[in-house]
Design a protein around this motif. Structure first.
Motif, PDB file in Angstrom:
ATOM      1  N   VAL A  54       5.826   4.772  10.382  1.00  0.00           N
ATOM      2  CA  VAL A  54       5.415   4.626   8.982  1.00  0.00           C
ATOM      3  C   VAL A  54       4.468   3.436   8.842  1.00  0.00           C
ATOM      4  N   TRP A  55       4.797   2.312   9.452  1.00  0.00           N
ATOM      5  CA  TRP A  55       3.957   1.113   9.413  1.00  0.00           C
ATOM      6  C   TRP A  55       2.572   1.419   9.977  1.00  0.00           C
ATOM      7  N   GLY A  56       2.538   2.048  11.140  1.00  0.00           N
ATOM      8  CA  GLY A  56       1.263   2.400  11.754  1.00  0.00           C
ATOM      9  C   GLY A  56       0.479   3.411  10.931  1.00  0.00           C
ATOM     10  N   GLY A  57       1.192   4.364  10.340  1.00  0.00           N
ATOM     11  CA  GLY A  57       0.530   5.367   9.507  1.00  0.00           C
ATOM     12  C   GLY A  57      -0.089   4.767   8.264  1.00  0.00           C
ATOM     13  N   ILE A  58       0.643   3.862   7.630  1.00  0.00           N
ATOM     14  CA  ILE A  58       0.110   3.180   6.446  1.00  0.00           C
ATOM     15  C   ILE A  58      -1.128   2.383   6.843  1.00  0.00           C
ATOM     16  N   GLY A  59      -1.031   1.678   7.950  1.00  0.00           N
ATOM     17  CA  GLY A  59      -2.179   0.894   8.421  1.00  0.00           C
ATOM     18  C   GLY A  59      -3.377   1.767   8.761  1.00  0.00           C
ATOM     19  N   ALA A  60      -3.126   2.870   9.451  1.00  0.00           N
ATOM     20  CA  ALA A  60      -4.227   3.762   9.817  1.00  0.00           C
ATOM     21  C   ALA A  60      -4.866   4.392   8.591  1.00  0.00           C
ATOM     22  N   LEU A  61      -4.043   4.883   7.698  1.00  0.00           N
ATOM     23  CA  LEU A  61      -4.558   5.503   6.479  1.00  0.00           C
ATOM     24  C   LEU A  61      -5.345   4.494   5.643  1.00  0.00           C
ATOM     25  N   GLY A  62      -4.777   3.326   5.464  1.00  0.00           N
ATOM     26  CA  GLY A  62      -5.456   2.291   4.683  1.00  0.00           C
ATOM     27  C   GLY A  62      -6.767   1.858   5.311  1.00  0.00           C
ATOM     28  N   THR A  63      -6.792   1.776   6.638  1.00  0.00           N
ATOM     29  CA  THR A  63      -8.006   1.377   7.335  1.00  0.00           C
ATOM     30  C   THR A  63      -9.097   2.432   7.179  1.00  0.00           C
ATOM     31  N   VAL A  64      -8.720   3.696   7.222  1.00  0.00           N
ATOM     32  CA  VAL A  64      -9.699   4.770   6.995  1.00  0.00           C
ATOM     33  C   VAL A  64     -10.257   4.679   5.579  1.00  0.00           C
ATOM     34  N   VAL A  65      -9.386   4.459   4.606  1.00  0.00           N
ATOM     35  CA  VAL A  65      -9.830   4.356   3.215  1.00  0.00           C
ATOM     36  C   VAL A  65     -10.770   3.163   3.032  1.00  0.00           C
ATOM     37  N   VAL A  66     -10.432   2.021   3.606  1.00  0.00           N
ATOM     38  CA  VAL A  66     -11.310   0.847   3.534  1.00  0.00           C
ATOM     39  C   VAL A  66     -12.659   1.166   4.169  1.00  0.00           C
ATOM     40  N   GLY A  67     -12.627   1.831   5.308  1.00  0.00           N
ATOM     41  CA  GLY A  67     -13.879   2.202   5.975  1.00  0.00           C
ATOM     42  C   GLY A  67     -14.751   3.093   5.112  1.00  0.00           C
ATOM     43  N   ILE A  68     -14.131   4.036   4.426  1.00  0.00           N
ATOM     44  CA  ILE A  68     -14.878   4.947   3.557  1.00  0.00           C
ATOM     45  C   ILE A  68     -15.430   4.204   2.343  1.00  0.00           C
ATOM     46  N   LEU A  69     -14.577   3.420   1.686  1.00  0.00           N
ATOM     47  CA  LEU A  69     -14.970   2.781   0.430  1.00  0.00           C
ATOM     48  C   LEU A  69     -15.929   1.607   0.603  1.00  0.00           C
ATOM     49  N   TRP A  70     -15.756   0.795   1.646  1.00  0.00           N
ATOM     50  CA  TRP A  70     -16.528  -0.433   1.769  1.00  0.00           C
ATOM     51  C   TRP A  70     -17.538  -0.435   2.904  1.00  0.00           C
ATOM     52  N   PHE A  71     -17.358   0.420   3.904  1.00  0.00           N
ATOM     53  CA  PHE A  71     -18.246   0.357   5.057  1.00  0.00           C
ATOM     54  C   PHE A  71     -19.052   1.635   5.266  1.00  0.00           C
ATOM     55  N   GLY A  72     -19.014   2.528   4.297  1.00  0.00           N
ATOM     56  CA  GLY A  72     -19.850   3.712   4.356  1.00  0.00           C
ATOM     57  C   GLY A  72     -19.518   4.701   5.449  1.00  0.00           C
ATOM     58  N   GLU A  73     -18.274   4.695   5.915  1.00  0.00           N
ATOM     59  CA  GLU A  73     -17.887   5.671   6.926  1.00  0.00           C
ATOM     60  C   GLU A  73     -17.876   7.065   6.315  1.00  0.00           C
TER      61      GLU A  73
END
Length: 106
Positions: free
Chosen positions: A61-80
């Motif tokens: 769960v910890w890793g999933g939250i981190g992975a999901l959040g990191t993908v969202v940050v990448g999309i929203l702030w880094f143009g992924e």
């Protein structure tokens, strides 16, 4: 309470992965400190949550939250890139995290 700690720990995981983008070989001191603090808090909160939640469940769960959040940050702030497949896979990940919460002990 353990699940709240785990959620917060996952959020700090997003913090340290985001900081990692800017540490520049750990030469950029403010981002390096942000990375170290976020990583330390993330691990501490995982450890506290795992006192109640089974370790395997807590880690996934910890890793999933981190992975999901990191993908969202990448999309929203880094143009992924964002496309239907990425969205579908993120929804599957959310479903898995929720499912583990429903069947997990604690």
């Amino acid at each position: 309470m353990a699940w709240a700690l785990l959620l917060l720990g996952g959020c700090f995981e997003v913090g340290f992965t985001t900081c990692l983008r800017f540490v520049d070989g750990f030469r950029n001191l403010p981002w390096t400190l942000g990375f170290l603090v976020s990583a330390g808090l993330s691990m501490l909160l995982l450890e506290l949550a795992a006192r109640t939640i089974p370790m395997g469940t807590a880690y996934v769960v910890w890793g999933g939250i981190g992975a999901l959040g990191t993908v969202v940050v990448g999309i929203l702030w880094f143009g992924e890139p964002v496309n239907a497949a990425r969205i579908a896979l993120m929804l599957v990940l959310i479903a898995c995290i929720g499912g583990l919460r429903l069947v997990g002990n604690g």
